[in-house]
Design a protein around this motif. Structure first.
Motif, short mmCIF file in Angstrom:
data_model
loop_
_atom_site.label_atom_id
_atom_site.label_comp_id
_atom_site.label_asym_id
_atom_site.label_seq_id
_atom_site.Cartn_x
_atom_site.Cartn_y
_atom_site.Cartn_z
N UNK A 1 0.81 -1.22 0.00
CA UNK A 1 0.00 0.00 0.00
C UNK A 1 0.84 1.27 0.00
N UNK A 2 2.15 1.12 0.15
CA UNK A 2 3.04 2.28 0.22
C UNK A 2 3.68 2.62 -1.12
N UNK B 1 0.96 15.08 5.25
CA UNK B 1 1.96 14.05 4.99
C UNK B 1 1.60 13.30 3.70
N UNK B 2 2.52 12.47 3.25
CA UNK B 2 2.26 11.57 2.12
C UNK B 2 1.87 10.20 2.66
N UNK B 3 0.92 9.54 1.99
CA UNK B 3 0.54 8.20 2.43
C UNK B 3 1.09 7.10 1.53
N UNK B 4 1.56 7.46 0.33
CA UNK B 4 2.26 6.50 -0.53
C UNK B 4 2.96 7.27 -1.65
N UNK B 5 3.79 6.56 -2.38
CA UNK B 5 4.36 7.13 -3.61
C UNK B 5 4.00 6.20 -4.77
N UNK C 1 8.39 19.54 1.32
CA UNK C 1 8.30 18.40 0.40
C UNK C 1 9.34 17.34 0.74
N UNK C 2 10.56 17.78 1.05
CA UNK C 2 11.63 16.83 1.41
C UNK C 2 11.29 16.08 2.70
N UNK C 3 10.71 16.80 3.67
CA UNK C 3 10.36 16.16 4.94
C UNK C 3 9.28 15.11 4.73
N UNK C 4 8.25 15.46 3.94
CA UNK C 4 7.19 14.50 3.64
C UNK C 4 7.77 13.24 3.00
N UNK D 1 10.92 12.11 3.02
CA UNK D 1 11.80 11.36 3.93
C UNK D 1 11.00 10.54 4.93
N UNK D 2 9.93 11.14 5.46
CA UNK D 2 9.08 10.40 6.41
C UNK D 2 8.44 9.19 5.73
N UNK D 3 8.01 9.36 4.49
CA UNK D 3 7.41 8.25 3.77
C UNK D 3 8.44 7.16 3.48
N UNK D 4 9.66 7.56 3.11
CA UNK D 4 10.70 6.58 2.81
C UNK D 4 11.05 5.75 4.05
N UNK D 5 11.05 6.40 5.21
CA UNK D 5 11.30 5.64 6.45
C UNK D 5 10.21 4.60 6.67
N UNK D 6 8.98 4.99 6.39
CA UNK D 6 7.86 4.06 6.56
C UNK D 6 7.96 2.91 5.56
N UNK D 7 8.38 3.23 4.33
CA UNK D 7 8.54 2.19 3.31
C UNK D 7 9.65 1.22 3.72
N UNK D 8 10.75 1.76 4.23
CA UNK D 8 11.86 0.90 4.66
C UNK D 8 11.42 -0.02 5.80
N UNK D 9 10.67 0.52 6.77
CA UNK D 9 10.17 -0.31 7.87
C UNK D 9 9.28 -1.43 7.34
N UNK D 10 8.38 -1.06 6.44
CA UNK D 10 7.46 -2.06 5.89
C UNK D 10 8.21 -3.12 5.08
#
Length: 336
Positions: free
Chosen positions: A11-12, A35-39, A87-90, A92-101
């Motif tokens: 879903x990410x 925030x962003x919820x996916x890319x 935009x960079x913060x959004x 980066x936060x999403x990438x951290x979530x993707x990495x965790x998932x």
């Protein structure tokens, strides 16, 4: 981090962002998401909800507003309409979530694959490595102590070379004929996969270590409620298991090339060329396979074997062809 309820990896990162339910087509100018919820990397171009021209694009993010609305935003538009820092913060936060998932998905796949991997990485395979290391260890010190000019080729073969000089006549830049030396080098002795002899008595038992870790993971039934720290440690264990299996397979494949009659004969010639304790090394057929026979010189460290009538030690070798391939051993642990 504490306990989390992770978002599924699928879903990410998506490819059909326009099929998401509840998309807002236009976001008024000046409104900033939280925030962003996916890319996404869209299969077809989609319209940006934030820019004035609603520019069609394929790469971007699904952004969520404070009131719960979601909308598509092109990657280039984000920096322009939210500001580069936001935009960079959004992102980066999403990438951290993707990495965790991603880590959680890989660990989940690993847990599912433990039974199949244990069945292949059997106790017989562990014993195969143990026998091979005992045989290799018997030659390790003697190999290191043989003071001959040698080099290991890129494929791990030992090569002893001989250089002979010859003279030829050659015209120099002034037209004068002069005799010049030419050195010809040839390999006079080659021991295939001799790099395997770098393994000594203290070498790590890779298959044994991997099987031990897999047996511990076999007790894990679910990842629900597990913290990021625990998942990270399990991911590290998985990486260590994969590395140990890869190195174990590499070692056994070297042994397969090394333990052949012709090659051990070449190694015996190599030992006889130097000052060491070994008189002879050979392979001998035995019931159920073959064994390495290391015969020592008189009064050497080699034990005297009265039953064999010679100064020798014997090491029963496994059938190296019984080893499953690396692809087979790791297939069940890999993220499908």
């Amino acid at each position: 981090m504490g306990l989390i309820t992770p978002t599924a990896f699928e879903n990410l990162i998506i490819s059909k962002p326009d099929l998401q339910v509840g998309l807002t087509e236009v976001i008024p100018t000046g409104e900033i998401p939280t925030h962003y919820i996916n890319r996404y990397m869209a299969e077809d171009e989609v319209r940006c909800a934030f820019c004035d021209k609603h520019t069609p694009h394929k790469r971007g993010f699904t952004a969520q507003m404070a009131d719960g609305r979601i909308a598509l935003c092109g990657r280039d538009c984000a920096a322009k309409y939210f500001g580069q820092e936001v935009a960079d913060r959004f992102e980066q936060d999403l990438e951290k979530q993707i990495e965790r998932a991603a880590r959680r998905r890989i660990v989940h796949r690993t847990i599912e694959g433990v039974p199949a991997t244990l069945a292949l990485l059997s106790r017989d395979v562990v014993e195969m490595e143990e026998r091979a290391l005992r045989a290799v260890g018997a030659l390790h010190d003697e190999f290191r102590a043989t003071p001959l000019p040698t080099r290991l080729a890129e494929n791990g073969d030992l090569e002893i070379t001989e250089t002979k000089r010859r003279w030829i006549e050659r015209e120099d830049e002034n037209g004068q004929i002069r005799r010049v030396p030419i050195d010809d080098t040839r390999v006079v002795l080659r021991v295939a996969a001799a790099s395997v002899l770098r393994n000594g008595p203290t070498t790590k038992r890779r298959f044994k270590a991997a099987r031990s870790e897999l047996e511990m993971l076999a007790g894990v039934k679910t990842l629900d409620g597990w913290s990021d720290q625990v998942i990270d440690r399990m991911a590290q264990k998985r990486a260590a298991i994969v590395t140990d299996i890869q190195n174990g397979v590499r070692f056994i494949n070297l042994c397969r090339r090394f333990f052949t009659p012709d090659n051990i004969g070449a190694l015996s010639d190599y030992f006889q060329s130097g000052k060491n304790h070994v008189e002879r090394v050979r392979l001998q057929s035995s019931k159920g396979g073959s064994e390495l026979v290391v015969t020592g010189k008189p009064y050497s460290f080699i034990d005297y074997d009265m039953s064999a009538g010679e100064r020798s030690r014997r090491y029963r070798l496994p059938n190296f062809n019984d080893l499953p391939s690396e692809e087979m051993l790791l297939a069940a642990l890999r993220d499908g």
